[in-house]
Design an enzyme around this catalytic site. Structure first.
Site, PDB file in Angstrom:
ATOM      1  N   PRO A  59       0.830  -1.218   0.000  1.00 24.76           N
ATOM      2  CG  PRO A  59      -0.789  -1.575   1.645  1.00 24.76           C
ATOM      3  CD  PRO A  59       0.531  -2.093   1.152  1.00 24.76           C
ATOM      4  CB  THR A 105       4.043   1.258  -3.873  1.00 24.78           C
ATOM      5  OG1 THR A 105       2.927   0.482  -4.330  1.00 24.78           O
ATOM      6  CG2 THR A 105       4.627   0.592  -2.630  1.00 24.78           C
ATOM      7  N   GLY A 106       1.995   3.718  -5.126  1.00 25.50           N
ATOM      8  CA  GLY A 106       1.662   4.520  -6.305  1.00 25.50           C
ATOM      9  C   GLY A 106       0.964   3.758  -7.408  1.00 25.50           C
ATOM     10  CB  THR A 137      -4.462   4.511  -7.310  1.00 28.13           C
ATOM     11  OG1 THR A 137      -4.865   3.331  -6.621  1.00 28.13           O
ATOM     12  CG2 THR A 137      -5.688   5.219  -7.838  1.00 28.13           C
ATOM     13  CG  HIS A 154      13.069  -0.314  29.298  1.00 27.53           C
ATOM     14  ND1 HIS A 154      12.688  -1.585  29.669  1.00 27.53           N
ATOM     15  CD2 HIS A 154      12.770  -0.224  27.959  1.00 27.53           C
ATOM     16  CE1 HIS A 154      12.181  -2.222  28.629  1.00 27.53           C
ATOM     17  NE2 HIS A 154      12.220  -1.404  27.578  1.00 27.53           N
ATOM     18  CD  GLU A 155      13.047   3.172  25.967  1.00 26.57           C
ATOM     19  OE1 GLU A 155      13.618   2.783  24.937  1.00 26.57           O
ATOM     20  OE2 GLU A 155      11.925   2.737  26.327  1.00 26.57           O
ATOM     21  CG  HIS A 159      15.941  -1.058  24.302  1.00 27.94           C
ATOM     22  ND1 HIS A 159      15.835  -2.403  24.015  1.00 27.94           N
ATOM     23  CD2 HIS A 159      14.804  -0.722  24.972  1.00 27.94           C
ATOM     24  CE1 HIS A 159      14.687  -2.869  24.498  1.00 27.94           C
ATOM     25  NE2 HIS A 159      14.041  -1.865  25.087  1.00 27.94           N
ATOM     26  CG  ASP A 207      11.155  -4.179  24.426  1.00 28.82           C
ATOM     27  OD1 ASP A 207      10.777  -3.591  23.390  1.00 28.82           O
ATOM     28  OD2 ASP A 207      11.550  -3.596  25.445  1.00 28.82           O
TER      29      ASP A 207
END
Length: 806
Positions: A404, A406-407, A409, A620-621, A624, A698
């Site tokens: 969806p 991507t062009g 139409t 926590h972040e 990551h 996560d």
């Protein structure tokens, strides 16, 4: 002594007795207990009884002690002498007395009737006087006095007989009538009701029971007492006592409870419970309809037929009304080729459509390969001889597929603007409606209109709505698909008509629809690469004022995975942001804001977050980010923030440095490690008892990724290079689950060891997030790594992130 005084003294009115009502019930009415007119004939019968019994009044002798000398009944001039002889004392002979008895009659107990008796006696005396003309007036008066005295004594003796106790007397009758009238006039006066019941209880206790149980009058404790007394007198109390022979229970407690309510003035409740008393039985009616099975079946059949006919009529009338309404709007009733009905296809022609609403190939960027193939089709339509001279044929169908946005139409709109032929278009969902057969009819109308204007193009957007694999329970959709298959490549050839269609789900289309001869060409429209994103951004930024710091190439490199719709949205958000801020030009800061909003979500600045929650989110972040920076194959960090965005309290976003067509095992394992970084950081800093649910998403992503690696990519040594279907055997599923758990545990241990080695950097980055809330990749590297090491690490990470698995 006057005549009235004499009559009053002689007239005896004994009290009524209960037996009189039993022996002679015909004399009284049931409602008011008044005397009936039949009493007169009864009096005549009494007279005959007295006559037959030879009742005679006793002889009356006048003595000096009986009659005063100055009595009015003794004339002054008479020569009356009082003697003691029997002959002189005998005033009336036996013959005269018998004649008087024969003429004597009892008429009634009223005073008016007593006067009639006087007249009859007077007549008898007059007859005797005619026989004996020699008797004087004085003897007649004495005879009358003696006669009345004898009658008085006789009546006293007769009234003592029980069988004559019914004798009606006006004084007691009037008293009862008065009490009854007053009680009926005041049904809620308990005192009057009690007085009446007490009076009735002296003579007729049955009437007390009957009146009390009618429940039409209010009673008090006196009335209740009179009712109980009447029950005892009449022996009606036995109805409420238990009977051992019949097993009848006692209803006396219920009666007493009811009488308690009655004494308080309550007349609404029933006298006794139904079924307890013989006077209040519980009536049960057994109904056994004698209807045969045939009759019952006939009745049910008739009712079913009538109901079906009624529903059918309502349905037909409703369908007719709906058809008429749609027909008035140019719908079903007025369909036809060339009309304005819903069957007529929409035609888009460059000659009749304004230029501003038409797209061209110049407006299509980022999909050069697909645009090139479509340009060949347009060239074929404009100059068919260029291709037919070598035996080439016009393709019958072109299917555009892709993700969806991507062009697809947009390419169809460009063809409509570029081609010099009529362009018909419909959405796949427009064929079907509530009526069966409408879809097939609209397909026929569409191709009939296209045949008249060939060569032309028919475009069907979202064709999977009608072209999906046929199923048994979708008969109406199958009819539409069958008609489409016939029109595209059936017995009749449709020359000069090109059918174009677009779909996001090519796998679910029916194979008969996608075969050559119907859709000859399948064109995939992919997401744009870096060069395509740059072209799309330049197209959407064209005509908009921009500041000098805007670098379109940098934005294109920083938006991997964005399609044309995402880039158009990015530019639009930036323009709105600039308008809100009152800026005259678009800046790189506004474009970066739009990018973060699409990637990370909308900021929730007004959300209250406690300091403890902020601290936990920061660690926590940071976990990551530390894992992403120190793991080979991980994507570079874009931003880290503890500002709530969307549904998340914080996040670390990563963007690939290059466009990815495939992913290596090292990169997948690096993703697993990054997913585990947040949970391991919480455990190391706060302990196992303080880990939170923030890592649930996560863990979900890590589990799905490990499942994908084992079952789809064959990256497990225990399972081997096997693609597992959706429903494997129980043994295979157990082995897959074991390998998934193994991958997750290994990733957990690797991350735990890594964060222990970089615990100092973890604290440093968490404190920086608590201070600044949002950090970019450059900020993180400047805080954690020296400048030279940071550049060297970035180059090494990009090299390791290159594609290693085709």
């Amino acid at each position: 002594m006057s005549s009235s005084t004499l009559q009053a003294s002689l007239f005896l009115r004994p009290p009524l007795h209960t037996s009189s009502f039993k022996l002679y019930p015909c004399l009284f009415s049931s409602s008011s207990l008044s005397f009936c007119p039949q009493s007169l004939s009864s009096f005549y019968r009494l007279s005959s009884v007295l006559h037959n019994s030879r009742f005679r009044p006793l002889p009356c002798s006048l003595r000096q002690d009986n009659v005063a000398s100055d009595s009015d009944f003794i004339p002054k001039d008479s020569a009356f002498e009082v003697t003691d002889s029997a002959e002189s004392n005998r005033l009336v002979s036996d013959t005269e007395v018998s004649e008087l008895e024969t003429n004597d009659r009892f008429v009634g107990g009223e005073e008016t009737k007593s006067g009639g008796e006087e007249a009859e006696v007077s007549n008898g005396v007059t007859e005797g006087k005619e026989e004996d003309q020699k008797k004087s007036k004085f003897r007649i008066v004495v005879l009358m006095m003696a006669l009345w005295a004898a009658i008085k004594r006789a009546i006293e003796k007769v009234m003592e007989w029980e069988w004559l106790s019914w004798w009606p007397f006006s004084r007691q009758e009037k008293r009862l009538e008065k009490l009854i009238a007053e009680a009926d006039a005041n049904p809620k006066d308990a005192a009057l009701q009690g007085a009446l019941l007490a009076e009735l209880n002296k003579h007729i206790p049955e009437a007390v029971v009957q009146r009390f149980e009618q429940r039409e009058h209010t009673v008090d404790s006196r009335g209740v007492a009179e009712y109980i007394r009447a029950l005892v007198i009449t022996n009606a109390i036995s109805e409420y006592l238990p009977d051992e022979q019949t097993g009848k229970p006692s209803s006396l407690p219920a009666l007493l409870q009811e009488l308690k309510h009655r004494a308080s003035g309550n007349m609404d409740e029933s006298f006794v419970n139904p079924g307890i008393s013989e006077k209040q039985p519980l009536h049960v009616t057994m109904v056994n309809p004698k209807v045969s099975n045939k009759s019952r079946f006939a009745q049910e059949l008739v009712s079913t037929i009538l109901f079906t006919v009624a529903v059918g009529l309502v349905w037909i009338m409703g369908a007719a009304a709906l058809q008429k309404y749609i027909g008035s709007l140019g719908g079903i009733g007025t369909s036809g080729v060339g009309s304005s009905s819903s069957y007529s296809p929409k035609e888009l022609n460059k000659e009749i459509t304004p230029e501003k609403n038409v797209k061209t190939f110049k407006d299509v960027k980022g999909c050069d390969d697909a645009k090139q193939e479509l340009e060949e089709v347009v060239e074929y339509l404009k100059n068919p001889s260029k291709f037919t001279r070598l035996g080439g044929k016009l393709p019958k169908g072109i299917l555009l597929t892709g993700a969806p946005g991507t062009g697809k139409t947009l390419l169809a709109k460009a063809i409509a603007g570029e081609a010099g032929v009529p362009f018909f278009y419909r959405a796949g969902s427009e064929f079907e409606e509530m009526f069966v057969g409408v879809g097939a009819r609209r397909v026929r109308s569409l191709f009939q209109a296209a045949k008249k204007k060939a060569p032309c193009i028919i475009f069907i957007d979202e064709i999977d709505a009608v072209g999906s694999t046929r199923k048994q329970w979708e008969g109406h959709t199958k009819k539409t698909l069958h008609q489409l298959l016939v029109e595209m490549d059936g017995f009749e050839q449709n020359e000069g008509i090109i059918v174009m269609a677009a779909t996001n789900l090519p796998d679910i289309l029916d194979p008969a629809l996608t075969r050559p001869g119907r859709f000859d060409r399948h064109i995939v429209v992919p997401s744009p690469d870096v060069r395509g994103r740059e072209e799309i951004l330049e197209l959407y930024l064209q005509g908009k004022p921009m500041s000098e710091d805007v670098d379109v190439k940098a934005i294109a490199r920083g938006t991997p995975g964005f399609n044309g719709a995402d880039l158009a949205n990015l530019v639009n958000i930036a323009a709105i942001k600039a308008a809100v801020e009152g800026a005259e030009k678009l800046s790189s800061e506004q474009l970066e804001f739009a990018k973060d909003r699409i990637v990370m979500g909308t900021e929730r600045k007004t959300m209250f977050v406690s300091e403890d929650s902020k601290k936990l989110t920061a660690y926590h972040e940071s976990g990551h980010a530390i894992v992403a920076l120190n793991t080979k194959g991980a994507h570079p960090i874009h931003k880290a923030t503890i500002m709530p965005r969307g549904s998340a309290l914080g996040m670390v976003t990563q963007l690939p440095s290059n466009d990815e067509t495939s992913v290596s095992k090292r990169q997948l394992l690096a993703r697993l490690d990054v997913c585990m970084g947040g949970r391991v950081a919480e455990e190391l800093i706060f302990g196992l008892d303080h880990i939170t649910t923030g890592a649930s998403s996560d863990l979900s992503q890590a589990t799905e990724l490990a499942q994908y690696m084992v079952s789809s990519c064959g990256m497990s040594e225990a399972i081997g290079p096997v693609h597992i279907k959706e429903r494997p055997s129980s043994d295979m599923q157990s082995r897959i689950d074991a390998e998934v758990v193994k991958l997750l545990r290994e990733a957990y241990e690797r991350v735990k060891s890594l964060l222990k080695r970089h615990e100092k950097q973890l604290h440093t980055l968490a404190n920086a997030l608590l201070e600044y809330e949002t950090l970019t990749a450059e900020d993180i590297k400047r805080i954690l790594l020296p400048k030279q090491e940071g550049e060297k690490f970035e180059e090494q990470q990009q090299e390791e992130g290159d594609l290693v698995l085709a």
